[in-house]
Motif scaffolding. Structure first.
Motif, PDB file in Angstrom:
ATOM      1  N   ALA B  44       1.668  10.051  -0.088  1.00  0.00           N
ATOM      2  CA  ALA B  44       1.955   9.253  -1.129  1.00  0.00           C
ATOM      3  C   ALA B  44       2.172   7.894  -0.699  1.00  0.00           C
ATOM      4  O   ALA B  44       1.462   6.864  -1.384  1.00  0.00           O
ATOM      5  CB  ALA B  44       3.046   9.785  -2.103  1.00  0.00           C
ATOM      6  N   GLY B  45       3.031   7.794   0.164  1.00  0.00           N
ATOM      7  CA  GLY B  45       3.552   6.510   0.594  1.00  0.00           C
ATOM      8  C   GLY B  45       2.243   5.690   1.105  1.00  0.00           C
ATOM      9  O   GLY B  45       2.212   4.414   0.828  1.00  0.00           O
ATOM     10  N   ALA B  48       0.279   4.412  -1.657  1.00  0.00           N
ATOM     11  CA  ALA B  48       0.691   3.264  -2.438  1.00  0.00           C
ATOM     12  C   ALA B  48       0.752   2.000  -1.212  1.00  0.00           C
ATOM     13  O   ALA B  48       0.326   0.849  -1.835  1.00  0.00           O
ATOM     14  CB  ALA B  48       2.332   3.587  -2.618  1.00  0.00           C
ATOM     15  N   ARG B  49       0.913   2.057  -0.139  1.00  0.00           N
ATOM     16  CA  ARG B  49       1.021   1.166   0.678  1.00  0.00           C
ATOM     17  C   ARG B  49      -0.353   0.415   1.000  1.00  0.00           C
ATOM     18  O   ARG B  49      -0.371  -0.840   0.908  1.00  0.00           O
ATOM     19  CB  ARG B  49       1.477   1.492   2.127  1.00  0.00           C
ATOM     20  CG  ARG B  49       1.953   0.474   3.109  1.00  0.00           C
ATOM     21  CD  ARG B  49       2.653   1.041   4.072  1.00  0.00           C
ATOM     22  NE  ARG B  49       2.228   1.889   5.017  1.00  0.00           N
ATOM     23  CZ  ARG B  49       2.223   3.133   5.133  1.00  0.00           C
ATOM     24  NH1 ARG B  49       3.010   3.925   4.601  1.00  0.00           N
ATOM     25  NH2 ARG B  49       1.688   3.806   6.140  1.00  0.00           N
ATOM     26  N   ASN B  53      -5.463   4.111  -5.381  1.00  0.00           N
ATOM     27  CA  ASN B  53      -5.056   4.610  -6.546  1.00  0.00           C
ATOM     28  C   ASN B  53      -5.453   6.154  -6.526  1.00  0.00           C
ATOM     29  O   ASN B  53      -6.740   6.618  -6.681  1.00  0.00           O
ATOM     30  CB  ASN B  53      -5.804   4.050  -7.523  1.00  0.00           C
ATOM     31  CG  ASN B  53      -4.833   3.896  -8.697  1.00  0.00           C
ATOM     32  OD1 ASN B  53      -3.810   4.512  -8.887  1.00  0.00           O
ATOM     33  ND2 ASN B  53      -5.025   2.797  -9.563  1.00  0.00           N
TER      34      ASN B  53
END
Ligand code: TPP
Ligand code: MG
Lengths: 558, 185
Positions: B44-45, B48-49, B53
């Protein structure tokens, strides 16, 4: 044996001779094991210093650096070095103490979510849950840190685990199903790249830190000389190719040479080797090297095609790939003469646009002159660490690196405060070498406490402060792009670095004579112990040439 | 080409860039990961980073307790999928990634629809449910809850049909997917 003795056994089995760190409640047991271990521990004054020292050690020696920190604030203090090591692909194992497992998640005293905080900044990290995991996890950490594209690995060990009793046997059969770096390089692609080189009439080789990590400088030189190709390096790649050299165009990018940037701009083929097309290299991406096709050689497949399309991608270790590329290229028997007009064009740029600065007859020391003097005073052969700012760029421009692992720079993250601890780590790893730190009056203050560490430990680094009274690089941007509104960049007159040096157990000198600068520098270099040399230089000098932010590489200014 | 002395081996002009391409279609990535703490956070990180999407994401156990399966879908018009998979591959706990070919994949999603129905509309709603092979799992005087599985398209079609009757709420699991035929996903 005690789990902490197993930790020490792991370090020894990995060939660790020196570690950098500072103890606290959560890693007291580990420090107890270090007390009479056969490993040198350098007690830093701030964990950030320990992290950068481990980086400097790793960059200079090619071995894995080790940094220890306690839980909570100790661990959060190394976040910057971890990210720094990530950006520049430096192999460092960070071993952090953690609160007892029964306290995890309870906001226990000195608890910080080290895994969570460092996750985006690591190559890999683990928090151990059982004492029996310790040996394998540590050996895996070293393995992951140094193989493939090197990087930082964090091992977080809750305090109660270290108080257990466990057996230790060295772990040699490391097999990580989800981690198998490709190092060989695809033979067909390598042949294709050789053909592209043979077909190119305006080729440029563009090399980065990956060549140094791979230990492939000799192999690079073979290729370059076999083809008579022009070559440029990134900031992080300085030393991957011996400079100065007739085939060397200088560094490229924001403060690179015009020749290097113009050559990239007009190239028909760019062969990137262990370099990642950072924005400081490409300038405006949409106008970067518009005529070029790209061969991209990198051990990290995710770098290939990330910023710039790759026409011939080669995933592999430069040390494996380059000799085969050279061999394939030689076999094609390409005519050297096809590069003649390209070289004529390059030579014309070199003649018209050498690196230069105004050195008027006044007796002020120009910063560029300071670097040139140090280059001569060290016979161009020192290990040089730098901080971040103008002094870093001038050092990159005017100190020429003949060999790899001589240039220690926080290039990707641009961390002020890197220079002194990195020099300390390098000197600890390479005690026989001359190690100098070129720093700024701003940067040095970010980890100046490590002077005391150096003095206590007898780590004789020589620190040269380019003192322009400013956060110079920021001042330069304010001058050029913000209408000379010098907001928060004036460092005033303090501290007195000579006095600080003395208070830290070092020798402090101030060199203000331009005529005797080189000789005075030699004397400082020969002075035993830690020496801090404060050199007042022209305050408002700018680093040129420059690709203005957002500009295309061919539109260099200054 | 045709420079003097240059062997006519390869024409630079004809070289085509690989990678970084946007496919424009939906992709289903099936990711086999080690069942270790923090793996999902890492993934997930990373998304996001890097500004990727995620449209849907499901996690579940596999037949081997050492591993978990993450299925995620994302839009190939927004992201160069090869860059996404390469970044995922860098995670040490990620073992295998398959970018599933739509034609060779069976994908299913489970959805629960809670509808506000009264006596008059109830019969019609039940009829639509039957056509879609939905299953009524809860009924009250003023509502009915239907479970439906199928492809994303089917669930969206069901949604369009039923929404006018008064949707109270709806929940979807996101797709899981498995490759067709004997070969492992
Ligand atoms: C930790 C950190 N904070 C802020 C910056 C932004 N920054 C980049 S260069 C620079 C000026 C550095 O001043 P100095 O060390 O005196 O070097 P000079 O540019 O004057 O040579 C600053 C503040 C940075 N790179 N790192
Ligand atoms: Mg300064």
């Amino acid at each position: 044996m005690r789990a902490v003795d197993a930790i020490v056994e792991c370090l020894k089995a990995e060939g660790v001779e020196v570690v950098f760190g500072l103890p606290g409640g959560a890693n007291i047991p580990t420090y107890d094991a270090l007390y009479d271990a056969d490993i040198r521990h350098v007690l830093v004054r701030h964990e950030a210093g320990g992290g950068h020292a481990a980086e400097g050690y790793a960059k200079a020696t090619g071995k894995v650096g080790v940094c220890l920190a306690t839980s909570g604030p100790g661990a959060t203090n190394i976040v910057t070095p971890i990210q720094d090591a990530m950006m520049d692909s430096v192999p460092v194992v960070f071993i952090t103490g953690q609160v007892r497992t029964d306290l995890l998640g309870t906001d226990g005293f000195q608890e910080a979510d080290v895994m969570g905080i460092t996750m985006p900044a690591v190559k890999h990290s683990v928090m151990l849950r059982h004492p029996l995991e310790i040996p394998r996890a540590l050996h895996e950490a070293f393995y992951i840190a140094r193989t493939g594209r090197p990087g930082p690995v964090v091992v977080d060990i809750p305090m109660d685990l270290t108080r257990a009793d466990i057996p230790y046997e060295p772990v040699e059969d490391i097999h990580l199903p989800g981690y198998q770096p490709t190092t060989e390089g695809n033979a067909k692609q390598i042949r294709q790249a050789a053909k592209a080189l043979a077909a190119a009439v305006r080729p440029v080789l563009y090399t980065g830190g990956g060549v140094i990590s791979a230990g492939a400088s000799d192999e690079l030189r073979e290729l370059v000389e076999a083809g008579g190709f022009p070559l440029t390096c990134t900031l992080n790649g300085l030393g991957s190719f011996p400079a100065p050299h007739p085939l060397w165009l200088g560094m490229l990018g924001m403060h690179g040479t015009r020749t290097a940037n113009y050559a990239m701009d007009e190239a028909d083929l760019i062969v990137a080797i262990g370099a990642r097309f950072d924005d400081r290299v490409t300038g405006k991406l949409s106008e970067f090297a518009p005529r070029a096709k790209f061969v991209h050689i990198d051990v990290d497949p995710a770098e290939i095609g990330k910023n710039v399309p790759a026409h011939i991608p080669i995933v592999g270790d430069a040390r494996n790939v380059l000799p085969r590329l050279t061999e394939e290229y030689r076999a094609l028997g390409a005519e050297q003469a096809r590069l003649e007009s390209w070289w004529q064009r390059i030579h014309a740029w070199q003649e018209r646009h050498p690196l230069r600065y105004d050195d008027t007859t006044d007796d002020e020391i120009r910063p560029q002159f300071m670097i040139e003097s140090l280059y001569r005073a060290t016979d161009g052969d020192a290990i040089v660490s730098v901080d971040v700012g103008q002094h870093q760029m001038w050092a990159a421009q005017y100190y020429h690196f003949r060999r790899p692992r001589k240039w220690l720079s926080s290039s990707g993250l641009g961390t002020m405060g890197f220079g002194l601890p990195a020099a300390m780590g390098a000197k600890a790893g390479m005690p026989g070498e001359q190690v100098v730190c070129i720093t700024g009056d701003g940067s040095i203050q970010m980890n100046i406490q490590e002077l005391a560490t150096c003095a206590q430990e007898g780590i004789d680094v020589k620190v040269f402060i380019m003192n322009n009274g400013y956060l110079g690089m920021v001042r330069q941007w304010q001058e050029l792009f913000w209408d000379r509104r010098y907001s928060a960049v004036d460092l005033g007159r303090w501290p007195d670095f000579v006095k600080v040096a003395e208070g830290m157990g070092a020798t402090g000198v101030r060199l203000s004579s331009k005529v005797t600068l080189e000789a005075d520098m030699r004397e400082a270099l020969e002075t035993p112990g830690v020496v801090v040399v404060d050199v007042p230089v022209t305050a408002e000098e700018n680093v040129y040439p420059m690709i203005v932010p957002g500009g295309a590489a061919r539109e260099m200014e200054g | 080409m045709g420079e003097p002395g240059t062997p006519e081996l390869l024409s630079l002009e004809e070289l085509e860039a690989s990678g970084g391409l946007r496919t424009g279609r939906k992709h289903i990535l099936s990711i086999l990961v080690e069942n270790k703490p923090g793996v999902l956070t890492r993934i997930a990180g990373l998304f996001a980073r890097r500004g990727f999407n995620i449209d849907t994401l499901t996690v579940g156990p596999t037949d081997d307790e050492r591993y978990s399966r993450i299925t995620l879908t994302l839009d190939g018009a927004l992201h160069p999928i090869d860059q996404v998979t390469k970044q995922l591959h860098k995670l040490v706990n990620v073992l295998k990634i398959r970018d599933l070919e739509p034609a060779e994949t069976v994908a299913r999603e489970l959805a629960l629809f809670k509808l506000a129905v009264d006596g008059a509309s109830r019969a019609e709603v039940l009829q639509i449910c039957e056509i879609f092979r939905g299953k009524v799992v809860d009924v009250s005087r003023r509502s009915i809850t239907v479970e439906i599985t199928g492809t994303t398209d089917k669930i969206e079609a069901f949604d369009r049909m039923l929404r006018p009757f008064g949707l109270v709420e709806m929940m979807r699991t996101g797709e899981i997917a498995i490759s067709r035929g004997r070969a492992e996903t």
